[in-house]
Each structure stands twice: as structure tokens, then as C-alpha cells.
Design a protein around this motif. Structure first.
Motif, mmCIF file in Angstrom:
data_model
loop_
_atom_site.group_PDB
_atom_site.id
_atom_site.type_symbol
_atom_site.label_atom_id
_atom_site.label_comp_id
_atom_site.label_asym_id
_atom_site.label_seq_id
_atom_site.Cartn_x
_atom_site.Cartn_y
_atom_site.Cartn_z
ATOM 1 N N ARG A 1 0.809 -1.216 0.000
ATOM 2 C CA ARG A 1 0.000 0.000 0.000
ATOM 3 C C ARG A 1 0.851 1.279 0.000
ATOM 4 N N GLY A 2 2.040 1.214 0.545
ATOM 5 C CA GLY A 2 2.906 2.386 0.599
ATOM 6 C C GLY A 2 3.337 2.888 -0.770
ATOM 7 N N TYR A 3 3.210 2.046 -1.785
ATOM 8 C CA TYR A 3 3.597 2.419 -3.149
ATOM 9 C C TYR A 3 2.405 2.872 -3.984
ATOM 10 N N ASP A 4 1.264 3.084 -3.373
ATOM 11 C CA ASP A 4 0.068 3.522 -4.087
ATOM 12 C C ASP A 4 0.111 5.031 -4.293
ATOM 13 N N THR A 5 0.865 5.455 -5.297
ATOM 14 C CA THR A 5 0.924 6.869 -5.666
ATOM 15 C C THR A 5 0.567 6.985 -7.144
ATOM 16 N N ASN A 6 0.037 8.125 -7.523
ATOM 17 C CA ASN A 6 -0.337 8.339 -8.929
ATOM 18 C C ASN A 6 0.870 8.237 -9.847
ATOM 19 N N GLU A 7 2.019 8.718 -9.389
ATOM 20 C CA GLU A 7 3.239 8.687 -10.204
ATOM 21 C C GLU A 7 3.642 7.249 -10.541
ATOM 22 N N ILE A 8 3.626 6.369 -9.553
ATOM 23 C CA ILE A 8 3.997 4.971 -9.786
ATOM 24 C C ILE A 8 2.963 4.289 -10.683
ATOM 25 N N LEU A 9 1.683 4.548 -10.432
ATOM 26 C CA LEU A 9 0.621 3.936 -11.240
ATOM 27 C C LEU A 9 0.707 4.387 -12.696
ATOM 28 N N HIS A 10 0.994 5.667 -12.934
ATOM 29 C CA HIS A 10 1.117 6.183 -14.306
ATOM 30 C C HIS A 10 2.338 5.597 -15.007
ATOM 31 N N GLN A 11 3.462 5.485 -14.277
ATOM 32 C CA GLN A 11 4.653 4.925 -14.914
ATOM 33 C C GLN A 11 4.438 3.451 -15.249
ATOM 34 N N ALA A 12 3.814 2.712 -14.345
ATOM 35 C CA ALA A 12 3.537 1.298 -14.619
ATOM 36 C C ALA A 12 2.641 1.169 -15.847
ATOM 37 N N ALA A 13 1.620 2.001 -15.934
ATOM 38 C CA ALA A 13 0.714 1.955 -17.084
ATOM 39 C C ALA A 13 1.441 2.318 -18.371
ATOM 40 N N SER A 14 2.336 3.316 -18.318
ATOM 41 C CA SER A 14 3.071 3.723 -19.522
ATOM 42 C C SER A 14 4.037 2.635 -19.990
ATOM 43 N N GLN A 15 4.482 1.775 -19.067
ATOM 44 C CA GLN A 15 5.376 0.666 -19.435
ATOM 45 C C GLN A 15 4.601 -0.601 -19.755
ATOM 46 N N GLY A 16 3.270 -0.540 -19.710
ATOM 47 C CA GLY A 16 2.449 -1.711 -20.014
ATOM 48 C C GLY A 16 2.395 -2.714 -18.881
ATOM 49 N N ILE A 17 2.648 -2.260 -17.660
ATOM 50 C CA ILE A 17 2.641 -3.135 -16.487
ATOM 51 C C ILE A 17 1.341 -2.918 -15.727
ATOM 52 N N SER A 18 0.696 -4.002 -15.382
ATOM 53 C CA SER A 18 -0.541 -3.920 -14.612
ATOM 54 C C SER A 18 -0.206 -3.845 -13.118
ATOM 55 N N PRO A 19 -0.565 -2.741 -12.442
ATOM 56 C CA PRO A 19 -0.226 -2.635 -11.017
ATOM 57 C C PRO A 19 -1.147 -3.488 -10.141
ATOM 58 N N VAL A 20 -0.533 -4.233 -9.242
ATOM 59 C CA VAL A 20 -1.266 -5.007 -8.241
ATOM 60 C C VAL A 20 -0.874 -4.406 -6.895
ATOM 61 N N ILE A 21 -1.457 -3.249 -6.625
ATOM 62 C CA ILE A 21 -1.144 -2.480 -5.423
ATOM 63 C C ILE A 21 -2.459 -2.114 -4.753
ATOM 64 N N PRO A 22 -2.668 -2.526 -3.506
ATOM 65 C CA PRO A 22 -3.919 -2.132 -2.847
ATOM 66 C C PRO A 22 -3.976 -0.619 -2.667
ATOM 67 N N PRO A 23 -5.149 -0.020 -2.857
ATOM 68 C CA PRO A 23 -5.247 1.430 -2.707
ATOM 69 C C PRO A 23 -5.164 1.844 -1.241
#
Length: 189
Positions: free
Chosen positions: A106-128
Motif C-alpha cells: 500500500r505504501g507504493y500507491d501513488t499516482n506517479e507509480i501507477l502512471h509509470q507502470a501503465a506507460s510501461q504496459g505493467i498492470s499494477p497489483v497495489i492495494p489502494p
């Protein structure tokens, strides 16, 4: 002597190259990231040029070790001061990876990380985070295997020199992590 050879190999990147040779075909279906704090022994302070990646807290000196994959196996991790937020370093950690899923707590649930993962084609599995206005869904079944990165840190920190940092230089501490990873990989392959 042994210490001089260790330093020479550290400076030439031999430990990291040995680890890369040992891991010839890593599987990046899941990219797991996490961080762990290490206590710093008082003798680790006082390096030439000032203390490296150390910070003072109420509990004494600490540093933060942020790793990816199953604990540093996919390349170098990051060593930061103990008071540095884990999520601030995550974008540098996942940059350039092709993975299907990014698993983090959960500590990694930031918009910046989610956007970068999406831009790299990675599906984030991070609880909000609980305070997020829009709660998003995540794969709870896949999230359950995130304990593997915790186990990897556990195996890393079974070496006393990593659980408590004795090295004055950050590069020496990172070389010790590479040596421990070489040992771990050699024992499972």
C-alpha cells in the motif's frame, strides 16, 4: 590481501557481473518491489567525504534498502537514507522493465507509480490507500504472493553484515548484497 581484492572487485563491478552471469534468463512476469530498513553500526559512520546513505532517527542511525524482484536479483537495488520515503524511489526502480504485473504494498500507491507502470504496459497489483477518494480494484489472489519479496529480504538479512550495516561506504554495502545474492542464487540453481 582479501580486503583489497574485495575493494578492487567492487570498484570494477565484478560482483555485479557475477550475479548477472548467474541469472542468465530472469522471468519478469511479476515485478515485486519493497524496502527494508537496516540498522547501521556506529563504526559505519565517518567515511571519507561524510556519511553515506545514513540518517539519524530516534532509534539510532538507519538506512533504507529498496529492492526489486526477488531481492536485488534483477539488478542493483537502491540504498537511501532511512528517512527517505520508499515510494519516492520506486519509479527509478521499475524504469525500463517489461513485466506483466507490478506487485507492491500500500505504501507504493501513488499516482506517479501507477502512471509509470501503465506507460510501461505493467498492470499494477497495489492495494489502494484507505484515504484514496476513488478506491480501485486489484487482483487480491495475485497480491497474496507478494510475500515472496518479503522472504527475499529475510534471506538477505540473515547475513549479519547486511542486517546491521558495518561498511562505511555505500558501494561496499551494495557489493555485500551482491555477494549474498550470488550465494542465494547458487544455492537454488
Amino acid at each position: 590481501n582479501t580486503h583489497r581484492r574485495f575493494i578492487r572487485w567492487r570498484d570494477n563491478g565484478v560482483w555485479e557481473k557475477l550475479l548477472e552471469i548467474l541469472i542468465d534468463e530472469p522471468d519478469f512476469e511479476w515485478l515485486m518491489i519493497d524496502a527494508s530498513h537496516c540498522k547501521v553500526h556506529p563504526h559505519a559512520a565517518g567515511a571519507k567525504g561524510g556519511n553515506q546513505a545514513l540518517s539519524r532517527t530516534k532509534g539510532g542511525s538507519t538506512q533504507n534498502c529498496i529492492g526489486r524482484g526477488c531481492a536485488w536479483y534483477a539488478g542493483p537495488g537502491l540504498i537511501t537514507q532511512g528517512t527517505t520515503a520508499d515510494c519516492k524511489q520506486a519509479t527509478a526502480l521499475i524504469d525500463g522493465f517489461n513485466a506483466h504485473h507490478l506487485l507492491a504494498d500500500r505504501g507504493y500507491d501513488t499516482n506517479e507509480i501507477l502512471h509509470q507502470a501503465a506507460s510501461q504496459g505493467i498492470s499494477p497489483v497495489i492495494p489502494p490507500k484507505k484515504n484514496r477518494k476513488e478506491q480501485r480494484e486489484y487482483d487480491k489472489g495475485l497480491y497474496n504472493i507478494r510475500h515472496l519479496v518479503e522472504n527475499a529480504f529475510l534471506h538477505l538479512k540473515r547475513w549479519r553484515g547486511i542486517a546491521t550495516r558495518y561498511a562505511k561506504n555505500t558501494s561496499s554495502f551494495l557489493a555485500a548484497i551482491h555477494i549474498r545474492c550470488i550465494f542465494l542464487w547458487a544455492s537454488i540453481s
